[in-house]
Design an enzyme around this catalytic site. Structure first.
Site, PDB file in Angstrom:
ATOM      1  N   SER A  60      10.468  -2.494   5.022  1.00  0.00           N
ATOM      2  CA  SER A  60       8.919  -1.565   3.836  1.00  0.00           C
ATOM      3  C   SER A  60       8.516  -1.163   2.597  1.00  0.00           C
ATOM      4  O   SER A  60       7.905  -0.550   1.860  1.00  0.00           O
ATOM      5  CB  SER A  60       8.326  -0.255   4.859  1.00  0.00           C
ATOM      6  OG  SER A  60       7.761  -1.029   6.380  1.00  0.00           O
ATOM      7  N   LYS A  63       6.585  -2.007   0.424  1.00  0.00           N
ATOM      8  CA  LYS A  63       4.928  -1.643   0.059  1.00  0.00           C
ATOM      9  C   LYS A  63       5.169  -0.693  -0.659  1.00  0.00           C
ATOM     10  O   LYS A  63       3.877  -0.135  -1.267  1.00  0.00           O
ATOM     11  CB  LYS A  63       4.955  -0.782   1.591  1.00  0.00           C
ATOM     12  CG  LYS A  63       4.274  -1.293   2.907  1.00  0.00           C
ATOM     13  CD  LYS A  63       4.371   0.061   3.795  1.00  0.00           C
ATOM     14  CE  LYS A  63       3.969  -0.740   5.119  1.00  0.00           C
ATOM     15  NZ  LYS A  63       5.701  -0.943   6.081  1.00  0.00           N
ATOM     16  N   SER A 120       4.263   4.677   6.983  1.00  0.00           N
ATOM     17  CA  SER A 120       4.863   3.232   6.710  1.00  0.00           C
ATOM     18  C   SER A 120       3.954   1.964   8.168  1.00  0.00           C
ATOM     19  O   SER A 120       4.128   0.985   7.688  1.00  0.00           O
ATOM     20  CB  SER A 120       6.436   3.540   7.255  1.00  0.00           C
ATOM     21  OG  SER A 120       6.233   1.507   6.830  1.00  0.00           O
ATOM     22  N   LYS A 223       9.407   5.793  -0.346  1.00  0.00           N
ATOM     23  CA  LYS A 223       9.752   4.922   0.855  1.00  0.00           C
ATOM     24  C   LYS A 223      10.802   4.761   1.197  1.00  0.00           C
ATOM     25  O   LYS A 223      11.811   4.207   1.018  1.00  0.00           O
ATOM     26  CB  LYS A 223       8.705   3.610  -0.112  1.00  0.00           C
ATOM     27  CG  LYS A 223       7.878   2.776   0.831  1.00  0.00           C
ATOM     28  CD  LYS A 223       6.929   3.758   2.183  1.00  0.00           C
ATOM     29  CE  LYS A 223       7.297   3.086   2.789  1.00  0.00           C
ATOM     30  NZ  LYS A 223       7.447   3.550   3.687  1.00  0.00           N
TER      31      LYS A 223
END
Length: 380
Positions: A60, A63, A120, A223
């Site tokens: 993720s 992202k 997420s 993140k």
């Protein structure tokens, strides 16, 4: 008693009483993850790297690029935080970590960003991607285009969420590049700093996957990501004393190692480096001589911006070198370069900046001279 003996006694005493210091320049740096990188946000300088260009899945962390495009769309006026997005069948079926969007459900861009950052949520990422570009495939094309613009040579995106997919790869260096780009949108920190929040009028609770928010002094984001192929990954950002750092960990064996490695890198950066505002040398401001102009001189000043990244303890060793033209010929335009100022620490060049004119100086001409004479006569 010699200084050497005293030092040995001190070290022995610290050991006996269990006193440990952390964050000193000579502290050994240990990173267990197979790939890692530490970058300074202001300068983009790499402070530490380990297999930083090795192509790996990043889960993720993907992202980060998705969010870059979302904030660019907001800045361009294509959407705003109150824009309502309707969930498509593809978004509802995204799979993996999600907020359980159902087909036809509507949610604001603000809440979807919150879901992407904090929880997420893959379904939220796909929903916004389809809203912006019509399909996830078209959005991913824009992700790869942006990656090329940023110089991310190790990266190829296949989706906007980070789910494992053949060929969906990046590197620690590239993650740092896109993280730095996202950080330029300061609004992102309104979301990455959230620990716990609610969606759907309080019906859905979301908790941040970045546990460093609770344990690391100065953490600002950014993140996390975990899949079977990628392992445990994180792009962690933190700020202390005006210096912002980006710590990237890819492929850690578990989430605990991921956070420990990220914190170790950040500790190393804050212990060894400092961010310094460039000084303005007195002799870089003033005037430059102008020939064939309506005025004999033009006011000048250096265009100094940004910061220097330096090893701690060397801040007082900065020297400046001024190169200012003896004379410039009119016409002179405001903002025109008339010299340079270079900052150094030893033989290392820290930065070089233009010295520019602060005013327009017209070339001498009859009408101009006549006007000056008339003005001088009338003022008497």
């Amino acid at each position: 008693m010699s200084k050497k003996i005293l030092a040995s006694i001190l070290v022995f005493a610290l050991f006996i009483f269990g006193i440990h210091f952390t964050g000193y320049a000579d502290e050994p740096l240990s990173v267990t993850a197979p790939s890692a990188l530490l970058m300074d946000f202001d300068t983009g300088k790499v402070l530490y790297e380990k297999n930083s260009h090795e192509k790996r899945a990043c889960a993720s962390i993907t992202k980060v690029m998705t969010l870059c495009l979302i904030f660019e769309a907001i800045d361009a006026g294509k959407i705003d935080y109150d824009t309502i997005v309707t969930t498509t069948p593809a978004a509802a079926a995204a799979g993996g970590s999600d907020i359980w969007l159902v087909e036809g459900e509507q949610m604001s861009v603000n809440d979807l960003i919150k879901a992407i950052v904090v929880a997420s949520a893959n379904d939220a990422a796909v929903a916004v991607a389809e809203h912006l570009c019509g399909s996830e495939k078209a959005f991913v094309e824009q992700m790869n285009k942006k990656a090329q613009e940023l110089g991310m040579k190790d990266t190829l995106f296949k989706n906007c969420s980070g789910l494992d997919e053949e060929g969906h790869l990046t590197s620690a260096y590239d993650v740092a590049l896109m993280s730095r780009e996202l950080m330029k949108h300061e609004e992102i920190f309104n979301y990455t700093s959230i620990w716990l929040d609610y969606l759907r009028d309080g019906a859905t609770q979301i908790v941040n996957t970045n546990k460093l928010l609770k344990t690391y002094d100065g953490i600002t984001g950014l993140k996390t990501g975990t899949t079977s192929q990628a392992g445990a990954c994180i792009s962690a950002t933190a700020k202390r004393d005006g210096m912002s750092l980006i710590s990237v960990i890819l492929g850690a064996e578990n989430t605990s190692d991921r956070f420990n490695d990220a914190a170790s890198l950040l500790n190393y950066g804050f212990a060894n480096y400092t961010s310094v505002e460039p000084p303005t040398p007195d002799d870089s401001t003033g005037y430059v001589n102008v020939s064939k102009g309506m005025c004999d001189t033009a006011a000048v000043k250096p265009e100094i911006k940004g910061k220097f990244l330096m090893e701690k303890g060397l801040q007082d060793s900065i020297i400046s070198e001024i190169r200012l033209k003896d004379e410039v010929e009119a016409p002179v335009e405001k903002g025109q370069e008339v010299g340079r100022v270079t900052f150094k620490c030893g033989d290392t060049v820290l930065g070089e900046y233009k010295i520019v004119s602060l005013e327009n100086i017209e070339r001498i001409n009859f009408s101009g001279v006549f006007g000056l004479m008339l003005s001088s006569f009338l003022s008497q």
